[in-house]
Design a protein around this motif. Structure first.
Motif, PDB file in Angstrom:
ATOM      1  N   MET A  34       0.850  -1.186   0.000  1.00 49.15           N
ATOM      2  CA  MET A  34       0.000   0.000   0.000  1.00 49.15           C
ATOM      3  C   MET A  34       0.887   1.237   0.000  1.00 49.15           C
ATOM      4  O   MET A  34       1.855   1.315   0.766  1.00 49.15           O
ATOM      5  CB  MET A  34      -0.903   0.044   1.229  1.00 49.15           C
ATOM      6  CG  MET A  34      -1.754   1.305   1.283  1.00 49.15           C
ATOM      7  SD  MET A  34      -2.539   1.564   2.882  1.00 49.15           S
ATOM      8  CE  MET A  34      -3.107   3.258   2.687  1.00 49.15           C
ATOM      9  N   ILE A  35       0.567   2.199  -0.860  1.00 52.35           N
ATOM     10  CA  ILE A  35       1.297   3.462  -0.898  1.00 52.35           C
ATOM     11  C   ILE A  35       0.314   4.586  -0.601  1.00 52.35           C
ATOM     12  O   ILE A  35      -0.641   4.802  -1.349  1.00 52.35           O
ATOM     13  CB  ILE A  35       1.982   3.691  -2.253  1.00 52.35           C
ATOM     14  CG1 ILE A  35       2.899   2.522  -2.590  1.00 52.35           C
ATOM     15  CG2 ILE A  35       2.768   5.001  -2.225  1.00 52.35           C
ATOM     16  CD1 ILE A  35       3.603   2.654  -3.930  1.00 52.35           C
ATOM     17  N   ALA A  36       0.549   5.285   0.485  1.00 52.91           N
ATOM     18  CA  ALA A  36      -0.290   6.413   0.873  1.00 52.91           C
ATOM     19  C   ALA A  36       0.333   7.680   0.319  1.00 52.91           C
ATOM     20  O   ALA A  36       1.337   8.165   0.828  1.00 52.91           O
ATOM     21  CB  ALA A  36      -0.399   6.491   2.396  1.00 52.91           C
ATOM     22  N   GLY A  37      -0.247   8.176  -0.781  1.00 50.93           N
ATOM     23  CA  GLY A  37       0.293   9.350  -1.443  1.00 50.93           C
ATOM     24  C   GLY A  37       1.036   8.963  -2.709  1.00 50.93           C
ATOM     25  O   GLY A  37       1.972   8.163  -2.649  1.00 50.93           O
ATOM     26  N   LEU A  57      -0.653  -3.364  -5.942  1.00 52.63           N
ATOM     27  CA  LEU A  57      -0.481  -2.038  -5.360  1.00 52.63           C
ATOM     28  C   LEU A  57      -1.837  -1.509  -4.918  1.00 52.63           C
ATOM     29  O   LEU A  57      -2.810  -1.571  -5.671  1.00 52.63           O
ATOM     30  CB  LEU A  57       0.126  -1.063  -6.363  1.00 52.63           C
ATOM     31  CG  LEU A  57       1.598  -1.247  -6.729  1.00 52.63           C
ATOM     32  CD1 LEU A  57       1.975  -0.309  -7.867  1.00 52.63           C
ATOM     33  CD2 LEU A  57       2.502  -1.000  -5.516  1.00 52.63           C
ATOM     34  N   ILE A  58      -1.890  -0.991  -3.690  1.00 53.48           N
ATOM     35  CA  ILE A  58      -3.064  -0.272  -3.197  1.00 53.48           C
ATOM     36  C   ILE A  58      -2.628   1.179  -3.023  1.00 53.48           C
ATOM     37  O   ILE A  58      -1.706   1.468  -2.254  1.00 53.48           O
ATOM     38  CB  ILE A  58      -3.563  -0.848  -1.861  1.00 53.48           C
ATOM     39  CG1 ILE A  58      -3.946  -2.320  -2.021  1.00 53.48           C
ATOM     40  CG2 ILE A  58      -4.752  -0.034  -1.330  1.00 53.48           C
ATOM     41  CD1 ILE A  58      -4.301  -3.009  -0.710  1.00 53.48           C
ATOM     42  N   LEU A  59      -3.262   2.079  -3.750  1.00 54.33           N
ATOM     43  CA  LEU A  59      -2.838   3.474  -3.791  1.00 54.33           C
ATOM     44  C   LEU A  59      -3.939   4.384  -3.272  1.00 54.33           C
ATOM     45  O   LEU A  59      -5.121   4.163  -3.558  1.00 54.33           O
ATOM     46  CB  LEU A  59      -2.496   3.878  -5.233  1.00 54.33           C
ATOM     47  CG  LEU A  59      -1.546   2.944  -5.990  1.00 54.33           C
ATOM     48  CD1 LEU A  59      -1.445   3.381  -7.445  1.00 54.33           C
ATOM     49  CD2 LEU A  59      -0.176   2.922  -5.341  1.00 54.33           C
ATOM     50  N   PRO A  98       1.263  -4.140 -17.094  1.00 53.72           N
ATOM     51  CA  PRO A  98      -0.144  -4.534 -17.019  1.00 53.72           C
ATOM     52  C   PRO A  98      -0.403  -5.751 -16.148  1.00 53.72           C
ATOM     53  O   PRO A  98      -1.548  -6.079 -15.863  1.00 53.72           O
ATOM     54  CB  PRO A  98      -0.497  -4.831 -18.488  1.00 53.72           C
ATOM     55  CG  PRO A  98       0.803  -5.144 -19.141  1.00 53.72           C
ATOM     56  CD  PRO A  98       1.835  -4.317 -18.449  1.00 53.72           C
ATOM     57  N   ASN A  99       0.666  -6.422 -15.708  1.00 55.31           N
ATOM     58  CA  ASN A  99       0.501  -7.627 -14.891  1.00 55.31           C
ATOM     59  C   ASN A  99       0.287  -7.326 -13.410  1.00 55.31           C
ATOM     60  O   ASN A  99      -0.048  -8.226 -12.645  1.00 55.31           O
ATOM     61  CB  ASN A  99       1.720  -8.539 -15.041  1.00 55.31           C
ATOM     62  CG  ASN A  99       1.926  -8.998 -16.470  1.00 55.31           C
ATOM     63  OD1 ASN A  99       0.967  -9.350 -17.152  1.00 55.31           O
ATOM     64  ND2 ASN A  99       3.170  -8.980 -16.938  1.00 55.31           N
ATOM     65  N   VAL A 100       0.491  -6.087 -13.010  1.00 62.90           N
ATOM     66  CA  VAL A 100       0.337  -5.724 -11.602  1.00 62.90           C
ATOM     67  C   VAL A 100      -1.127  -5.421 -11.308  1.00 62.90           C
ATOM     68  O   VAL A 100      -1.754  -4.619 -12.003  1.00 62.90           O
ATOM     69  CB  VAL A 100       1.207  -4.503 -11.256  1.00 62.90           C
ATOM     70  CG1 VAL A 100       0.998  -4.096  -9.797  1.00 62.90           C
ATOM     71  CG2 VAL A 100       2.682  -4.808 -11.513  1.00 62.90           C
ATOM     72  N   GLU A 101      -1.667  -6.058 -10.278  1.00 60.83           N
ATOM     73  CA  GLU A 101      -3.032  -5.744  -9.834  1.00 60.83           C
ATOM     74  C   GLU A 101      -3.006  -4.426  -9.078  1.00 60.83           C
ATOM     75  O   GLU A 101      -2.084  -4.174  -8.294  1.00 60.83           O
ATOM     76  CB  GLU A 101      -3.551  -6.863  -8.934  1.00 60.83           C
ATOM     77  CG  GLU A 101      -4.989  -6.667  -8.469  1.00 60.83           C
ATOM     78  CD  GLU A 101      -5.463  -7.757  -7.535  1.00 60.83           C
ATOM     79  OE1 GLU A 101      -6.563  -7.593  -6.974  1.00 60.83           O
ATOM     80  OE2 GLU A 101      -4.730  -8.753  -7.337  1.00 60.83           O
ATOM     81  N   MET A 102      -3.991  -3.590  -9.297  1.00 56.95           N
ATOM     82  CA  MET A 102      -3.994  -2.270  -8.667  1.00 56.95           C
ATOM     83  C   MET A 102      -5.377  -1.887  -8.171  1.00 56.95           C
ATOM     84  O   MET A 102      -6.376  -2.167  -8.820  1.00 56.95           O
ATOM     85  CB  MET A 102      -3.521  -1.201  -9.659  1.00 56.95           C
ATOM     86  CG  MET A 102      -2.105  -1.399 -10.133  1.00 56.95           C
ATOM     87  SD  MET A 102      -1.589  -0.111 -11.269  1.00 56.95           S
ATOM     88  CE  MET A 102      -0.220  -0.951 -12.076  1.00 56.95           C
ATOM     89  N   GLU A 103      -5.389  -1.253  -7.013  1.00 59.83           N
ATOM     90  CA  GLU A 103      -6.590  -0.610  -6.493  1.00 59.83           C
ATOM     91  C   GLU A 103      -6.220   0.825  -6.170  1.00 59.83           C
ATOM     92  O   GLU A 103      -5.238   1.073  -5.480  1.00 59.83           O
ATOM     93  CB  GLU A 103      -7.098  -1.303  -5.224  1.00 59.83           C
ATOM     94  CG  GLU A 103      -7.688  -2.676  -5.451  1.00 59.83           C
ATOM     95  CD  GLU A 103      -8.259  -3.264  -4.168  1.00 59.83           C
ATOM     96  OE1 GLU A 103      -8.497  -2.489  -3.208  1.00 59.83           O
ATOM     97  OE2 GLU A 103      -8.442  -4.485  -4.119  1.00 59.83           O
ATOM     98  N   GLY A 104      -6.982   1.772  -6.681  1.00 57.82           N
ATOM     99  CA  GLY A 104      -6.707   3.172  -6.423  1.00 57.82           C
ATOM    100  C   GLY A 104      -7.893   3.850  -5.768  1.00 57.82           C
ATOM    101  O   GLY A 104      -9.047   3.621  -6.170  1.00 57.82           O
TER     102      GLY A 104
END
Length: 250
Positions: A34-37, A57-59, A98-104
């Motif tokens: 998780m990246i905050a910012g 990544l959770i952004l 494109p292989n990285v799962e992401m939530e923004g």
């Protein structure tokens, strides 16, 4: 040892496999950060973690792109001024890997909102620009036992440490004043300096996930990008900390 899925990944990550090994690469693929910012610091960290093949990544970052962002926020786009920052960042990261799962999440860090994001993460990178959000994230990491890379920059100076709940000082041990003087939008920023800080934060996360090298757990590292002077000091927990000390326990 279980192999990476398909030769495509072996080819994509060939140069870093020499450093991390297949076990390390597999650990990255299975990890959530998780990246905050996602400004100059957090955005750079996100880019290099995506490039390295992190699994998810959770952004979190609120707001729309404005012109003063563009001297440092390399996930942003001049053609999308006025548009939501998060959706633009996700598009840029997806183009890179494109292989990285992401939530923004177009959101500030607030305790109740951010709790499920922290709970999902193997490690958190704190790249927020104000202390109230940093304190909320710190408390969540302490309560959930989630390691946190605490990265910050001001002017030419960079500060970095990794918080391991129950073992190292937390943010409130180091900065117990809950009302520090801080100018969240007016402090000076050079893009290259925030980029260095972001690279260091990404490297800390990679080292933690892969168990390659030594992190700055229990150590505060300071680096001045103007003259490249740097030093590290060992730091200790505050037993009276209202967050992680005896006083802070329910």
């Amino acid at each position: 040892m279980e192999q990476l899925v398909g030769g495509t990944e072996l080819e994509r990550y060939a140069r870093q496999l020499k450093l991390l090994g297949e076990g390390g690469q597999k650990a990255l693929k299975e990890a959530t950060v998780m990246i905050a910012g996602i400004g100059g610091l957090g955005g750079t960290a996100a880019l290099y973690l995506a490039a390295a093949g992190i699994g998810k990544l959770i952004l979190a970052h609120e707001g729309n792109i404005v012109s003063p962002d563009l001297n440092r926020q390399i996930l942003m786009d001049s053609d999308q001024l006025g548009m939501e920052r998060m959706s633009t960042a996700i598009q840029q990261l997806k183009r890179l890997n494109p292989n990285v799962e992401m939530e923004g999440f177009n959101s500030k860090i607030e305790y109740n909102i951010a709790k499920p994001w922290v709970e999902q993460a193997d490690i958190v990178i704190d790249a927020r620009y104000d202390f109230p959000e940093r304190y909320a994230l710190n408390r969540l990491c302490v309560e959930t036992g989630t390691p946190m890379v605490e990265a910050a920059m001001y002017g030419f100076e960079i500060s970095l440490t990794t918080v391991i709940p129950g073992e190292t000082p937390c943010l409130e041990c180091l900065y117990p004043d809950v009302n520090p003087e801080w100018e969240p939008f007016g402090f000076p920023v050079l893009g290259a300096t925030s980029g260095i800080a972001g690279c260091l934060a990404a490297l800390e996360a990679v080292k933690w996930v892969t168990r390659v090298g030594t992190t700055y757990a229990g150590v505060m590292h300071r680096f001045n990008s103007l003259d490249f002077a740097c030093y590290s000091v060992h730091i200790t927990r505050n037993p009276n900390c209202t967050c992680c000390g005896e006083e802070g326990k329910p």
